[in-house]
Design a protein around this motif. Structure first.
Motif, PDB file in Angstrom:
ATOM      1  N   SER A 266      -8.273 -12.212  -0.331  1.00 59.60           N
ATOM      2  CA  SER A 266      -6.873 -11.939   0.010  1.00 59.60           C
ATOM      3  C   SER A 266      -6.049 -11.695  -1.237  1.00 59.60           C
ATOM      4  O   SER A 266      -5.184 -10.790  -1.280  1.00 59.60           O
ATOM      5  N   HIS A 267      -6.302 -12.508  -2.272  1.00 61.35           N
ATOM      6  CA  HIS A 267      -5.578 -12.298  -3.530  1.00 61.35           C
ATOM      7  C   HIS A 267      -5.928 -10.947  -4.153  1.00 61.35           C
ATOM      8  O   HIS A 267      -5.051 -10.240  -4.685  1.00 61.35           O
ATOM      9  N   ASP A 268      -7.206 -10.578  -4.072  1.00 64.86           N
ATOM     10  CA  ASP A 268      -7.629  -9.312  -4.676  1.00 64.86           C
ATOM     11  C   ASP A 268      -7.029  -8.104  -3.958  1.00 64.86           C
ATOM     12  O   ASP A 268      -6.746  -7.074  -4.587  1.00 64.86           O
ATOM     13  N   LEU A 269      -6.826  -8.216  -2.656  1.00 66.45           N
ATOM     14  CA  LEU A 269      -6.297  -7.084  -1.891  1.00 66.45           C
ATOM     15  C   LEU A 269      -4.773  -7.078  -1.831  1.00 66.45           C
ATOM     16  O   LEU A 269      -4.164  -6.036  -1.544  1.00 66.45           O
ATOM     17  N   LYS A 270      -4.180  -8.229  -2.065  1.00 65.52           N
ATOM     18  CA  LYS A 270      -2.738  -8.320  -1.902  1.00 65.52           C
ATOM     19  C   LYS A 270      -1.984  -7.463  -2.930  1.00 65.52           C
ATOM     20  O   LYS A 270      -1.028  -6.753  -2.579  1.00 65.52           O
ATOM     21  N   THR A 271      -2.432  -7.486  -4.179  1.00 69.14           N
ATOM     22  CA  THR A 271      -1.711  -6.734  -5.234  1.00 69.14           C
ATOM     23  C   THR A 271      -1.807  -5.224  -5.032  1.00 69.14           C
ATOM     24  O   THR A 271      -0.774  -4.534  -5.024  1.00 69.14           O
ATOM     25  N   PRO A 272      -3.013  -4.619  -4.860  1.00 69.37           N
ATOM     26  CA  PRO A 272      -3.046  -3.164  -4.638  1.00 69.37           C
ATOM     27  C   PRO A 272      -2.353  -2.749  -3.346  1.00 69.37           C
ATOM     28  O   PRO A 272      -1.751  -1.671  -3.286  1.00 69.37           O
ATOM     29  N   LEU A 273      -2.388  -3.580  -2.330  1.00 71.93           N
ATOM     30  CA  LEU A 273      -1.715  -3.230  -1.090  1.00 71.93           C
ATOM     31  C   LEU A 273      -0.202  -3.226  -1.288  1.00 71.93           C
ATOM     32  O   LEU A 273       0.511  -2.378  -0.725  1.00 71.93           O
ATOM     33  N   ALA A 274       0.290  -4.184  -2.087  1.00 70.70           N
ATOM     34  CA  ALA A 274       1.732  -4.203  -2.374  1.00 70.70           C
ATOM     35  C   ALA A 274       2.141  -2.943  -3.130  1.00 70.70           C
ATOM     36  O   ALA A 274       3.221  -2.370  -2.891  1.00 70.70           O
ATOM     37  N   ASN A 275       1.272  -2.469  -4.054  1.00 71.09           N
ATOM     38  CA  ASN A 275       1.588  -1.228  -4.779  1.00 71.09           C
ATOM     39  C   ASN A 275       1.628  -0.031  -3.833  1.00 71.09           C
ATOM     40  O   ASN A 275       2.497   0.834  -3.925  1.00 71.09           O
ATOM     41  N   ILE A 276       0.664   0.007  -2.896  1.00 68.66           N
ATOM     42  CA  ILE A 276       0.636   1.122  -1.940  1.00 68.66           C
ATOM     43  C   ILE A 276       1.902   1.118  -1.089  1.00 68.66           C
ATOM     44  O   ILE A 276       2.523   2.171  -0.843  1.00 68.66           O
ATOM     45  N   LEU A 277       2.303  -0.054  -0.641  1.00 70.25           N
ATOM     46  CA  LEU A 277       3.531  -0.141   0.151  1.00 70.25           C
ATOM     47  C   LEU A 277       4.751   0.291  -0.662  1.00 70.25           C
ATOM     48  O   LEU A 277       5.663   0.956  -0.136  1.00 70.25           O
ATOM     49  N   GLY A 278       4.757  -0.075  -1.950  1.00 64.29           N
ATOM     50  CA  GLY A 278       5.885   0.329  -2.805  1.00 64.29           C
ATOM     51  C   GLY A 278       5.957   1.841  -2.945  1.00 64.29           C
ATOM     52  O   GLY A 278       7.044   2.431  -2.842  1.00 64.29           O
ATOM     53  N   TYR A 279       4.804   2.476  -3.198  1.00 64.24           N
ATOM     54  CA  TYR A 279       4.791   3.942  -3.334  1.00 64.24           C
ATOM     55  C   TYR A 279       5.212   4.633  -2.030  1.00 64.24           C
ATOM     56  O   TYR A 279       5.988   5.603  -2.047  1.00 64.24           O
ATOM     57  N   LEU A 280       4.690   4.118  -0.903  1.00 68.44           N
ATOM     58  CA  LEU A 280       5.028   4.730   0.392  1.00 68.44           C
ATOM     59  C   LEU A 280       6.510   4.566   0.707  1.00 68.44           C
ATOM     60  O   LEU A 280       7.167   5.496   1.224  1.00 68.44           O
ATOM     61  N   GLU A 281       7.047   3.411   0.406  1.00 68.75           N
ATOM     62  CA  GLU A 281       8.468   3.194   0.675  1.00 68.75           C
ATOM     63  C   GLU A 281       9.338   4.074  -0.231  1.00 68.75           C
ATOM     64  O   GLU A 281      10.365   4.620   0.204  1.00 68.75           O
ATOM     65  N   THR A 282       8.921   4.249  -1.496  1.00 64.66           N
ATOM     66  CA  THR A 282       9.673   5.128  -2.410  1.00 64.66           C
ATOM     67  C   THR A 282       9.627   6.570  -1.924  1.00 64.66           C
ATOM     68  O   THR A 282      10.633   7.300  -1.952  1.00 64.66           O
ATOM     69  N   TRP A 283       8.446   6.990  -1.440  1.00 66.94           N
ATOM     70  CA  TRP A 283       8.319   8.353  -0.903  1.00 66.94           C
ATOM     71  C   TRP A 283       9.247   8.559   0.284  1.00 66.94           C
ATOM     72  O   TRP A 283       9.874   9.597   0.429  1.00 66.94           O
ATOM     73  N   ARG A 284       9.295   7.566   1.172  1.00 66.69           N
ATOM     74  CA  ARG A 284      10.148   7.709   2.349  1.00 66.69           C
ATOM     75  C   ARG A 284      11.617   7.806   1.966  1.00 66.69           C
ATOM     76  O   ARG A 284      12.406   8.482   2.629  1.00 66.69           O
ATOM     77  N   ILE A 285      12.004   7.108   0.882  1.00 62.97           N
ATOM     78  CA  ILE A 285      13.415   7.167   0.448  1.00 62.97           C
ATOM     79  C   ILE A 285      13.746   8.512  -0.176  1.00 62.97           C
ATOM     80  O   ILE A 285      14.810   9.099   0.053  1.00 62.97           O
ATOM     81  N   GLN A 286      12.809   9.052  -0.963  1.00 62.29           N
ATOM     82  CA  GLN A 286      13.087  10.291  -1.698  1.00 62.29           C
ATOM     83  C   GLN A 286      12.901  11.547  -0.855  1.00 62.29           C
ATOM     84  O   GLN A 286      13.492  12.583  -1.157  1.00 62.29           O
ATOM     85  N   HIS A 287      12.047  11.477   0.166  1.00 62.45           N
ATOM     86  CA  HIS A 287      11.792  12.663   0.978  1.00 62.45           C
ATOM     87  C   HIS A 287      12.215  12.374   2.419  1.00 62.45           C
ATOM     88  O   HIS A 287      11.690  11.460   3.049  1.00 62.45           O
ATOM     89  N   LYS A 288      13.173  13.163   2.906  1.00 67.44           N
ATOM     90  CA  LYS A 288      13.697  12.971   4.239  1.00 67.44           C
ATOM     91  C   LYS A 288      12.928  13.775   5.294  1.00 67.44           C
ATOM     92  O   LYS A 288      13.097  13.539   6.478  1.00 67.44           O
ATOM     93  N   GLU A 289      12.115  14.725   4.849  1.00 71.17           N
ATOM     94  CA  GLU A 289      11.395  15.555   5.807  1.00 71.17           C
ATOM     95  C   GLU A 289       9.884  15.334   5.645  1.00 71.17           C
ATOM     96  O   GLU A 289       9.408  14.986   4.569  1.00 71.17           O
ATOM     97  N   GLY A 290       9.163  15.621   6.741  1.00 70.46           N
ATOM     98  CA  GLY A 290       7.687  15.489   6.694  1.00 70.46           C
ATOM     99  C   GLY A 290       7.224  14.072   6.493  1.00 70.46           C
ATOM    100  O   GLY A 290       6.292  13.836   5.730  1.00 70.46           O
ATOM    101  N   GLN A 291       7.909  13.136   7.117  1.00 68.26           N
ATOM    102  CA  GLN A 291       7.543  11.729   6.946  1.00 68.26           C
ATOM    103  C   GLN A 291       6.615  11.195   8.042  1.00 68.26           C
ATOM    104  O   GLN A 291       6.363   9.998   8.076  1.00 68.26           O
TER     105      GLN A 291
END
Length: 368
Positions: A266-291
């Motif tokens: 769980s510890h090993d997967l928690k950090t990369p998963l948090a990074n993926i969520l951060g990138y996806l959330e940033t993408w959703r904020i910056q791009h309003k179309e094709g989400q």
């Protein structure tokens, strides 16, 4: 049915059967011994009557001899019946009144067996009681080298009638009752021994094993018994519980290793998963179309993060239990989510998926 009740029932049946068999055998042996004794004691009775008083005078019986024999009969009492038989067994003269005689012909086969010296008792027919056979004494009467007839003396006539009277049998009641009491005491002693040596120690052993099971077999019960019959069983139970204890220890070790592995994973997967969520959330904020696809990936990542959180909590808590519950899911939302998962691959293959569902349709899902 418990073994105790089966043993008690078997003991009772065994007592009843033994009592009946013992009584029957005792009566038969006693009767046979009495008949053998009577016949042995009076073996020579008819022979002496014949030799002391010559019966034949020419071709007929001697009146003087008959008078002497019947005088002897009166002295002997009513327990003896004297008959004169011809060579075929027909009664020609009888001591009892002839009108009392119910059988006028006697089977001579037992008489010949008696004269041949076969083992006693030998039973012959009773002229006064055709349904009974009794012991007797017999002597062959010869006339000129030929068999002129037989002197046939029935022994114990009135005695046998008296013995068949219920009042006479009452004298044997104490003997039979004493034998039955001895058998009953023996049965009770055997039952007591079985109860003390087998049943009660068996219950104690079961109780000790139940107590050990409640403590997950962390404590080995003593299982010490005086009965040699239970020693082998107790030894095998101790060996079995030692194996169970070893298996419990192995299960605890494996469970600890599993929790440690889950925590690490769980510890090993928690950090990369948090990074993926951060990138996806940033993408959703910056791009309003094709989400569409980005939103699907983002929601799946959130779901995966929740699963990892649950696994981590379960791994850290050794007493955690999985509780299942029913959850209602909207069918239209579920089908839309499935469509979004396969939308990219369907678009590449130029396939269009159309989802139709009834409004308000729901299904029940088991969730933990």
């Amino acid at each position: 049915m418990a073994f105790k009740h089966r043993l008690l029932l078997f003991t009772l049946l065994w007592f009843l059967v033994s009592a009946a068999v013992l009584t029957t055998l005792s009566v038969r042996v006693w009767e046979e011994n009495e008949l053998r004794t009577q016949q042995s004691l009076h073996r020579e009775l008819a022979l002496h009557m014949r030799d002391d008083n010559p019966l034949m005078v020419g071709d007929d019986y001697s009146p003087k001899a008959l008078s002497s024999i019947f005088h002897t009969l009166m002295l002997l009492g009513p327990d003896f019946e004297i008959y004169f038989l011809d060579p075929d067994g027909n009664i020609t003269t009888s001591g009892p009144p002839i009108e009392n005689v119910q059988r006028t012909q006697i089977d001579t086969t037992p008489i010949k067996q008696f004269l041949a010296g076969e083992p006693f008792p030998i039973l012959g027919q009773d002229p006064l009681m055709p349904s009974r056979e009794k012991v007797f004494s017999a002597a062959q009467i010869d006339d000129g080298g030929k068999v002129a007839g037989y002197l046939y003396v029935v022994i114990g006539s009135q005695q046998r009638i008296a013995l068949s009277d219920p009042q006479s049998l009452l004298q044997y009641v104490p003997v039979v009752a004493g034998a039955l009491i001895v058998i009953l005491l023996f049965a009770l002693v055997v039952y007591r021994m079985v109860y003390r040596q087998i049943i009660r120690p068996g219950r104690t052993m079961v109780k000790q094993i139940e107590d050990a099971a409640l403590s997950e077999f962390r404590i080995t019960p003593p299982l010490n018994f005086n009965a040699a019959e239970l020693q082998d069983m107790a030894s095998q139970y101790r060996r079995m519980m030692a194996v169970i204890q070893q298996q419990f220890i192995q299960l605890r070790v494996q469970e600890a290793q599993r929790r440690e592995y889950l925590v690490q994973l769980s510890h090993d997967l928690k950090t990369p998963l948090a990074n993926i969520l951060g990138y996806l959330e940033t993408w959703r904020i910056q791009h309003k179309e094709g989400q569409g696809m980005i939103d699907t990936a983002y929601h799946n990542a959130l779901r995966l993060q929740q699963h990892l959180k649950d696994q981590l909590e379960a791994a850290r808590s050794p007493s955690a239990k999985v509780v299942l519950s029913y959850q209602e899911i909207d069918v239209a939302e579920l089908l839309s989510d499935v469509k979004k998962r396969f939308e990219l691959s369907l678009r590449q293959k130029h396939i269009e998926m159309i989802v139709l569902s009834d409004a308000g349709a729901t299904i029940m899902q088991i969730a933990s």
